[in-house]
Write a protein that holds these residues in place. Structure first.
Motif, PDB file in Angstrom:
ATOM      1  N   VAL A 291       0.521  -0.974  -0.375  1.00  0.00           N
ATOM      2  CA  VAL A 291      -0.134   0.194  -0.285  1.00  0.00           C
ATOM      3  C   VAL A 291       0.973   1.514   0.614  1.00  0.00           C
ATOM      4  N   LEU A 292       1.466   1.774   0.401  1.00  0.00           N
ATOM      5  CA  LEU A 292       2.641   2.774   1.115  1.00  0.00           C
ATOM      6  C   LEU A 292       3.539   2.427   0.001  1.00  0.00           C
ATOM      7  N   PHE A 293       4.482   1.531  -0.533  1.00  0.00           N
ATOM      8  CA  PHE A 293       4.977   1.927  -2.288  1.00  0.00           C
ATOM      9  C   PHE A 293       4.208   2.285  -3.027  1.00  0.00           C
ATOM     10  N   SER A 294       2.791   1.889  -2.804  1.00  0.00           N
ATOM     11  CA  SER A 294       2.212   2.284  -4.290  1.00  0.00           C
ATOM     12  C   SER A 294       2.148   3.941  -4.079  1.00  0.00           C
ATOM     13  N   ARG A 295       1.836   4.559  -3.219  1.00  0.00           N
ATOM     14  CA  ARG A 295       2.242   5.845  -2.377  1.00  0.00           C
ATOM     15  C   ARG A 295       2.985   6.727  -2.464  1.00  0.00           C
ATOM     16  N   ILE A 296       4.385   6.350  -2.808  1.00  0.00           N
ATOM     17  CA  ILE A 296       5.700   6.932  -2.999  1.00  0.00           C
ATOM     18  C   ILE A 296       5.092   7.368  -4.205  1.00  0.00           C
ATOM     19  N   ASP A 297       4.706   8.094  -4.730  1.00  0.00           N
ATOM     20  CA  ASP A 297       4.338   8.947  -5.829  1.00  0.00           C
ATOM     21  C   ASP A 297       5.163  10.405  -5.920  1.00  0.00           C
ATOM     22  N   VAL A 298       5.977  10.555  -5.980  1.00  0.00           N
ATOM     23  CA  VAL A 298       6.731  11.931  -6.263  1.00  0.00           C
ATOM     24  C   VAL A 298       5.820  13.268  -6.791  1.00  0.00           C
ATOM     25  N   ALA A 299       5.485  12.318  -8.202  1.00  0.00           N
ATOM     26  CA  ALA A 299       5.035  13.331  -9.006  1.00  0.00           C
ATOM     27  C   ALA A 299       3.451  13.470  -8.848  1.00  0.00           C
ATOM     28  N   LYS A 300       2.564  13.059  -7.585  1.00  0.00           N
ATOM     29  CA  LYS A 300       1.635  13.415  -6.952  1.00  0.00           C
ATOM     30  C   LYS A 300       1.527  13.654  -5.898  1.00  0.00           C
ATOM     31  N   HIS A 301       2.146  12.966  -4.840  1.00  0.00           N
ATOM     32  CA  HIS A 301       2.180  12.606  -3.328  1.00  0.00           C
ATOM     33  C   HIS A 301       2.907  14.081  -2.223  1.00  0.00           C
ATOM     34  N   LEU A 302       4.331  14.059  -2.676  1.00  0.00           N
ATOM     35  CA  LEU A 302       4.947  13.639  -2.041  1.00  0.00           C
ATOM     36  C   LEU A 302       5.689  15.292  -1.944  1.00  0.00           C
ATOM     37  N   ASP A 303       5.571  15.949  -0.768  1.00  0.00           N
ATOM     38  CA  ASP A 303       5.832  17.111  -0.161  1.00  0.00           C
ATOM     39  C   ASP A 303       6.696  17.716  -0.952  1.00  0.00           C
ATOM     40  N   PHE A 304       8.009  17.564  -0.871  1.00  0.00           N
ATOM     41  CA  PHE A 304       8.923  18.008  -0.605  1.00  0.00           C
ATOM     42  C   PHE A 304       9.735  19.132  -1.996  1.00  0.00           C
ATOM     43  N   ILE A 305       8.376  18.410  -2.947  1.00  0.00           N
ATOM     44  CA  ILE A 305       8.863  19.331  -4.573  1.00  0.00           C
ATOM     45  C   ILE A 305       7.301  19.504  -4.843  1.00  0.00           C
ATOM     46  N   SER A 306       5.596  20.681  -3.535  1.00  0.00           N
ATOM     47  CA  SER A 306       4.463  20.801  -3.313  1.00  0.00           C
ATOM     48  C   SER A 306       4.589  22.597  -3.143  1.00  0.00           C
ATOM     49  N   GLU A 307       3.629  23.266  -3.239  1.00  0.00           N
ATOM     50  CA  GLU A 307       4.010  23.799  -3.544  1.00  0.00           C
ATOM     51  C   GLU A 307       3.161  24.849  -1.629  1.00  0.00           C
ATOM     52  N   ALA A 308       3.112  23.668  -0.858  1.00  0.00           N
ATOM     53  CA  ALA A 308       2.519  24.059   0.309  1.00  0.00           C
ATOM     54  C   ALA A 308       3.829  24.329   1.090  1.00  0.00           C
ATOM     55  N   ASN A 309       4.664  23.462   0.594  1.00  0.00           N
ATOM     56  CA  ASN A 309       6.653  23.420   1.368  1.00  0.00           C
ATOM     57  C   ASN A 309       7.586  23.644   0.721  1.00  0.00           C
ATOM     58  N   ASP A 310       7.589  24.602  -0.192  1.00  0.00           N
ATOM     59  CA  ASP A 310       8.579  25.131  -1.150  1.00  0.00           C
ATOM     60  C   ASP A 310       9.503  26.061  -0.080  1.00  0.00           C
ATOM     61  N   LYS A 311       9.183  26.522   1.017  1.00  0.00           N
ATOM     62  CA  LYS A 311      10.192  27.135   2.352  1.00  0.00           C
ATOM     63  C   LYS A 311      10.933  26.438   3.110  1.00  0.00           C
ATOM     64  N   ASN A 312       9.971  24.878   2.780  1.00  0.00           N
ATOM     65  CA  ASN A 312      10.152  23.925   3.600  1.00  0.00           C
ATOM     66  C   ASN A 312      12.358  23.433   3.477  1.00  0.00           C
ATOM     67  N   TYR A 313      12.234  23.070   1.693  1.00  0.00           N
ATOM     68  CA  TYR A 313      13.873  22.781   1.461  1.00  0.00           C
ATOM     69  C   TYR A 313      13.802  23.696  -0.067  1.00  0.00           C
ATOM     70  N   PHE A 314      15.535  23.360   0.144  1.00  0.00           N
ATOM     71  CA  PHE A 314      16.069  24.711  -0.513  1.00  0.00           C
ATOM     72  C   PHE A 314      16.521  23.236  -1.601  1.00  0.00           C
ATOM     73  N   TYR A 315      16.218  24.148  -3.561  1.00  0.00           N
ATOM     74  CA  TYR A 315      16.603  23.457  -4.145  1.00  0.00           C
ATOM     75  C   TYR A 315      18.635  23.624  -5.189  1.00  0.00           C
ATOM     76  N   MET A 316      18.608  22.783  -5.783  1.00  0.00           N
ATOM     77  CA  MET A 316      19.655  23.509  -6.192  1.00  0.00           C
ATOM     78  C   MET A 316      20.513  23.069  -7.112  1.00  0.00           C
ATOM     79  N   ASN A 317      19.853  23.402  -8.394  1.00  0.00           N
ATOM     80  CA  ASN A 317      20.532  22.948 -10.310  1.00  0.00           C
ATOM     81  C   ASN A 317      21.632  22.744 -10.106  1.00  0.00           C
ATOM     82  N   LYS A 318      22.377  21.306 -10.201  1.00  0.00           N
ATOM     83  CA  LYS A 318      23.259  20.498 -10.537  1.00  0.00           C
ATOM     84  C   LYS A 318      23.272  19.672 -12.024  1.00  0.00           C
ATOM     85  N   GLY A 319      22.884  20.786 -12.290  1.00  0.00           N
ATOM     86  CA  GLY A 319      23.297  20.405 -14.369  1.00  0.00           C
ATOM     87  C   GLY A 319      22.852  19.709 -14.481  1.00  0.00           C
TER      88      GLY A 319
END
Length: 505
Positions: A291-319
């Protein structure tokens, strides 16, 4: 990080003591009176009135089959035996769940082409693990195992179409589907970054993430889908397999725009093997893995790339890199500040043309890992010290109908155990991998709650039998040699935890 907190709180558990068992749910008495009811409705009624869950393959239960259900204080096993007397099924129970299993299943191997072989590097003939195999313009696929081996069942109607082989760091290759079963070897050339005709602009990482969110509806399915998936989880103690479980699952996935609508999973069938490891002092369980692996869908669920948490994470362009023959932006991420929560760090790969996320790799941060015992371990003996030391997760997508659909999810967890009572130290490696082997539009079909695999279920406990012919109808990830030996070994008791030692008065 709401979703991941749920995920890691219930994923692994340790059992280190002998537990007593309650009355078998099949022995419980029920009383029902239905002059006319369909089987599915009857099971839902038992679920609602007696708090009993059911797992079964819906194809073995006619949806329009009705019967008279009049039972007075009869055991559930007796009631079910009467209802299903003409359906060739059996019943097993796990806690408050009853698993309905088929005695036999039709096999249509003649309708498939079986393609087997290995994938190697053209540079040095090294076997290549985790190479994706997919039919062009079709949602059918599989992957090589850690030894570069694969088995791919392809419906005969696709003879003459193309199969594509792709792996990070290598040029993709293809071949035409033959007319009969074939053994092959595919050689992939190491890849060099080629920008082709695409104009690559430098963008700051925040803008890449914003473009991903802006183009989500264009890049991912907005209609619900039913996936067929293969799921495997294994546990090794000091390098030796002590348990392995495999299952075929149905997964209902709603629109990628419904970020809080979780997937539902239906257990179809599986197999398990347990090695007789008498030195096993701690018991590792992967609770609710499918069940939980079916929900590890970064494009749909995960918070570290959502608008709600855009201030919680720092992003770096690595090429830039090339994945699946596409030039991608590589974006690293890590938390800005770590408080009392679960945090991750890793890399995200976005297609430079569409900004679709097509791959992600991440782990717990070092600080989270040091504090992760309270998240990862629910139960352990007083004199057993457990220390999680490593986590790693990988997810990727594949193109289908001008969209990107979930392809593969894998995860690893290493926990070191120090049993002070018995002066034993062990290292446990728990792995889980899931691949979507087929997909179709849901067209209004959903997985009912009474059919669904619950997050608190343990996969190894749900699998109650093994049909060697079952796998002939499904694509699976071929086991490595050592793992195949585990599955060929004789079955032993699932509970391999030794009873506590008796102390002298």
């Amino acid at each position: 990080m709401k979703f991941f907190k749920i995920f890691f709180c219930i994923w692994p558990m340790f059992f280190v003591s002998h537990l007593g068992w309650a009355q078998d749910v099949l022995d419980e008495l029920v009383s029902v009176q239905y002059p006319h009811i369909k089987i599915h409705a009857f099971l839902d009624s038992i679920h609602q009135n007696y708090n009993v869950d059911f797992s079964y393959d819906p194809s073995v239960i006619p949806s329009d089959s009705s019967f008279v259900a009049v039972f007075d204080k009869q055991s559930l096993e007796e009631v079910l035996s009467i209802i299903f007397k003409n359906h060739h099924v059996g019943f097993e129970s796990v806690d408050r769940q009853i698993i309905i299993t088929t005695y036999q299943r039709e096999v249509f191997v003649k309708d498939f082409i079986l393609l087997t072989g290995v994938v190697v590097s053209a540079k040095n003939d090294q076997l290549l693990p985790l190479v994706n195999l997919a039919l062009k313009d079709e949602p059918i696929g599989t992957t090589t195992n850690m030894e570069g081996q694969f088995e791919f069942l392809i419906p005969e109607k696709f003879i003459g179409k193309k199969i594509y082989f792709s792996s990070i760091g290598f040029e993709a290759d293809s071949m035409t589907i033959p007319e009969e079963d074939t053994i092959i070897q595919i050689s992939l050339d190491p890849q060099t970054v080629r920008l082709k005709e695409v104009e690559v602009r430098y963008l700051i990482a925040d803008d890449i993430v914003k473009n991903f969110l802006k183009n989500k509806e264009k890049n991912y399915p907005v209609e619900s889908a039913l996936h067929t998936a293969f799921f495997r989880e294994t546990i090794r103690q000091d390098g030796k397999f002590i348990e392995a479980s495999e299952a075929i699952l149905d997964i209902y996935k709603s629109s990628y725009l419904k970020t809080f609508d979780n997937e539902k999973v239906r257990f179809v069938r599986g197999r398990k093997r347990v090695e007789d490891t008498r030195v096993s002092y701690a018991r590792l369980r992967l609770a609710g893995g499918p069940v939980l692996f079916s929900r590890i869908d970064v494009a749909k669920h995960l918070d570290f790339i959502s608008e709600a948490n855009d201030k919680n994470y720092f992003y770096m362009n690595k090429g830039k890199e090339v994945i699946q023959d596409r030039v991608v932006y590589k974006v690293g991420f890590k938390p800005v500040v770590e408080l009392e929560d679960i945090y991750y760090e890793g890399d995200l790969y976005f297609d430079i043309e569409s900004f679709a996320l097509i791959c992600a790799e991440f782990s717990m941060t070092k600080r989270t890992l040091r504090q992760s015992e309270k998240y990862l371990i629910q139960k352990q003996a007083k004199k057993v010290k457990s220390s999680p030391v490593f986590t790693h997760y990988y997810i990727d997508y594949r193109a289908y109908n001008n969209k990107w659909i979930l392809n593969r999810v894998s995860g690893e967890l290493i926990i070191r155990i120090h049993d002070k009572r018995n002066k034993v130290k062990s290292e446990y490696l728990a792995t889980a991998e899931m691949i979507i082997t087929d997909s179709e539009a849901a067209a209004g079909r959903r997985i009912k709650y009474s059919e669904s695999f619950k997050p608190n279920y343990v996969l190894a406990k749900e699998i109650v039998d093994y049909d060697p012919d079952f796998w002939k109808n499904y694509n699976v990830i071929k086991p490595e040699e050592d793992l195949e030996k585990v599955f060929k070994a004789s079955v032993v008791d699932i509970n391999v935890v030794p009873k506590p030692k008796k102390t002298k008065p």
